[in-house]
Design a protein around this motif. Structure first.
Motif, short mmCIF file in Angstrom:
data_model
loop_
_atom_site.label_atom_id
_atom_site.label_comp_id
_atom_site.label_asym_id
_atom_site.label_seq_id
_atom_site.Cartn_x
_atom_site.Cartn_y
_atom_site.Cartn_z
N ARG A 1 39.66 50.84 28.64
CA ARG A 1 41.05 50.77 27.26
C ARG A 1 40.41 52.06 26.14
O ARG A 1 39.13 52.68 26.55
N GLY A 2 40.28 52.75 25.59
CA GLY A 2 40.42 53.45 24.94
C GLY A 2 38.88 53.47 23.87
O GLY A 2 39.43 52.90 23.02
N VAL A 3 38.58 55.03 23.69
CA VAL A 3 37.86 55.13 22.43
C VAL A 3 37.91 56.34 21.75
O VAL A 3 37.59 57.18 22.59
N VAL A 4 38.13 56.54 20.72
CA VAL A 4 39.09 57.32 19.79
C VAL A 4 37.31 58.25 19.17
O VAL A 4 36.76 57.53 18.76
N VAL A 5 36.87 59.09 19.59
CA VAL A 5 36.09 60.35 19.46
C VAL A 5 36.70 61.91 19.27
O VAL A 5 37.44 62.23 19.44
N SER A 6 35.73 62.01 17.70
CA SER A 6 36.36 63.18 17.00
C SER A 6 35.50 64.23 18.45
O SER A 6 33.96 64.96 19.33
N ARG A 7 36.84 65.79 18.80
CA ARG A 7 35.79 66.56 19.39
C ARG A 7 34.67 67.51 19.35
O ARG A 7 33.66 67.64 19.78
N GLY A 8 34.51 67.47 17.87
CA GLY A 8 32.80 68.06 17.13
C GLY A 8 32.08 66.70 17.16
O GLY A 8 30.45 67.27 16.85
N GLU A 9 32.04 65.75 17.83
CA GLU A 9 30.86 65.14 18.46
C GLU A 9 30.49 64.48 19.56
O GLU A 9 30.23 63.72 19.51
N LEU A 10 31.61 65.19 20.57
CA LEU A 10 31.61 65.14 21.71
C LEU A 10 29.91 65.42 22.03
O LEU A 10 29.81 66.20 23.27
N VAL A 11 28.71 65.15 21.68
CA VAL A 11 26.95 65.26 21.84
C VAL A 11 26.67 66.05 22.84
O VAL A 11 26.51 64.69 23.84
N GLU A 12 25.73 66.22 23.59
CA GLU A 12 24.86 65.69 24.80
C GLU A 12 23.38 65.67 23.45
O GLU A 12 22.75 66.62 22.98
N ILE A 13 22.86 64.69 23.99
CA ILE A 13 21.25 64.58 23.21
C ILE A 13 20.49 64.28 24.03
O ILE A 13 20.51 64.61 25.20
N GLY A 14 19.27 65.23 23.88
CA GLY A 14 18.24 65.22 24.91
C GLY A 14 18.53 64.22 25.93
O GLY A 14 18.35 63.15 25.68
N GLY A 15 17.92 64.60 27.07
CA GLY A 15 16.94 63.81 28.68
C GLY A 15 18.32 63.27 29.09
O GLY A 15 18.89 62.63 29.37
N GLY A 16 19.88 64.46 28.60
CA GLY A 16 20.40 64.04 29.66
C GLY A 16 21.79 63.48 28.89
O GLY A 16 22.31 62.58 29.87
N PHE A 17 21.32 62.67 27.70
CA PHE A 17 22.77 61.69 27.46
C PHE A 17 23.71 62.09 26.61
O PHE A 17 23.77 62.82 25.52
N ARG A 18 24.90 62.21 27.99
CA ARG A 18 26.16 62.89 26.88
C ARG A 18 27.06 61.58 26.82
O ARG A 18 27.53 61.11 27.64
N VAL A 19 26.77 62.26 25.39
CA VAL A 19 29.03 60.87 25.33
C VAL A 19 29.87 60.38 25.93
O VAL A 19 29.96 59.40 26.73
N PRO A 20 30.20 61.67 26.57
CA PRO A 20 31.82 61.97 27.78
C PRO A 20 31.48 60.88 28.98
O PRO A 20 32.07 60.35 28.93
N GLU A 21 30.00 61.44 29.78
CA GLU A 21 29.37 61.10 30.77
C GLU A 21 29.24 59.02 30.39
O GLU A 21 29.25 58.77 31.42
N VAL A 22 28.34 58.68 29.20
CA VAL A 22 27.99 57.80 29.31
C VAL A 22 28.83 56.82 28.58
O VAL A 22 29.36 55.66 29.26
#
Ligand code: PLP
Length: 424
Positions: A134-155
């Motif tokens: 299903r869909g999850v709505v996220v702002s384009r300003g918060e599609l972040v990568e956090i250290g260690g390769g945690f990328r929101v779009p990939e998760v």
């Protein structure tokens, strides 16, 4: 006539005083003999020691240093069995999620909470349990990568949820979320906020508040990451330090209408590596029932450490939490300690300097905390790392600085020892 090299066994036995186990010493002896110079064996013992996980002193001035395990914390547990999954009242099977998580829920004013391996797992589990296909709505300003390769779009992709991005990098409004949710083609299950953590967008910016996103008709999940339980910091006598100013906290985010928050155990919470999901009881329970929860569950050591930590917070005893102790110690106190170390090292050319410490750990990227350091000429970091208890320092122009804010007062003696061994 050249001297015959010792046998592997004799050489290994001659290293027994190092305290390393015999099979390790046999490997070291073999390597030393193969090199053609068996006298290197004692160096190899030291090299081996440096590859083991051990205590180090953090003089970097980065409070939550990712390379040093983020928050400093200890585990105090007697060996023995525990009622990890046993209800002592009934004698029936219980849940490992019934001890520490209940206390953590109370601390952030949530109906329920569970603990998983880290915040990345918490986000992954929430998305898999509540938004698969299903869909999850996220702002384009918060599609972040956090250290260690945690990328929101990939998760998001790994969890099986579908990303519905709205707004722009610098500006997103409530109406952007509302429009995406109203569109049936998006089949939106959740709205999500992700704390930007390790970077900031400044200037012409706009992001809807938690409260503004709370009544859109779908649950709002907030990944606050940092693990601040309560913006009022009731566990600190003096209230919140000014540098915490805009940091989102679990209690206030839930009170503003988020149904779930996710955060790390080893950032501003000051505990072991863990991820906490807290909020609405039904949603937390849906996460707990998902098959991934079994794969992401923490062990008894982590749950025990979190329970102790939660009790300390409930006692409002921030000074008993190493992270908050170092975060709030006064500059005057640091200066007094620095003078004492200088006095203990009369043969070393040490200067007391004003420095700036930083929170680190991907939190509060623009914040600096006034501090005091000990400074030495030149780059002495390698020598300090070689101390009996390795000391991690940082380089500032052509000096090496050991920041006292990130050093527990009980370790000042270790600093003096390490400094005392330096050749001037
Ligand atoms: C740090 C952070 C994470 C990752 O947390 P881990 O505990 O390291 O897995 C996720 N989201 C945000 C917003 C963070 O700040």
């Amino acid at each position: 006539m050249t001297e015959r090299p010792p046998s592997v066994d004799a050489l290994a036995r001659s290293l027994a005083e190092s305290g390393l186990p015999h099979p390790v010493l046999v490997d070291i002896a073999r390597e030393a003999i193969a090199s053609g110079d068996h006298t290197v064996a004692s160096d190899l013992v030291e090299t081996f020691r440096r590859t083991t996980l051990q205590r180090v002193v953090n003089g970097t001035g980065t409070l939550l240093h990712t390379n040093l395990g983020r928050a400093p914390h200890g585990v105090h547990q007697e060996p023995g069995f525990r009622n990890l999954e046993l209800d002592l009242e009934t004698g029936e099977r219980g849940s490992r999620q019934s001890h520490a998580p209940r206390l953590l829920a109370k601390l952030c004013g949530a109906e329920a909470a569970i603990v998983v391996n880290n915040c990345a797992s918490a986000v992954m589990l929430i998305l898999a349990a509540l938004a698969r296909d299903r869909g999850v709505v996220v702002s384009r300003g918060e599609l972040v990568e956090i250290g260690g390769g945690f990328r929101v779009p990939e998760v998001m992709e790994q969890s099986g949820a579908r990303l519905v991005e709205v707004g722009t990098t610098n500006r997103t409004r409530r109406s952007d979320f509302a429009r995406a949710i109203e569109n049936p083609a998006n089949d939106v299950a959740l709205a999500m906020q992700i704390h930007q953590s390790n970077y900031r967008i400044t200037g012409f910016t706009e992001m809807p508040s938690t409260a503004a996103l709370a009544d859109l008709g779908v649950p709002l999940v907030s990944d606050i990451g940092s693990g601040l339980l309560d913006a009022a910091c009731p566990w600190l006598d003096g209230g919140p330090p000014s540098w915490l100013a805009d940091e989102p906290a679990a209690r206030q985010t839930l009170a503003a209408g988020a149904q779930l928050v996710a955060f790390s155990g080893d950032k501003l919470l000051g505990g072991p590596q863990a991820g906490i999901i807290a909020g609405d009881a039904e949603l937390v329970s849906a996460c707990a029932r998902h098959p991934l929860a079994r794969a992401l569950r923490p062990g008894g050591l982590v749950l025990g450490a979190l329970q102790d930590l939660a009790m300390t917070y409930l006692h409002r005893d921030g000074q008993a939490i190493p992270f908050w102790r170092m975060a709030t110690v006064s500059v005057d106190e640091l200066r007094r300690r620095a003078d004492a170390v200088v006095a203990a090292c009369p043969n070393v050319d040490l200067a007391v300097v004003e420095t700036m410490a930083v929170p680190g750990g991907g939190t509060l990227p623009t914040v600096e905390i006034p501090s005091i350091g000990l400074s030495l000429h030149g780059d002495r970091r390698a020598e300090l790392r070689a101390a009996a208890t390795p000391v991690m320092a940082r380089i500032a122009e052509d000096t090496t600085v050991c920041d006292l804010r990130t050093i527990d007062p009980s370790d000042d003696g270790l600093i003096a020892d390490a400094m005392g061994t330096l050749a001037s």
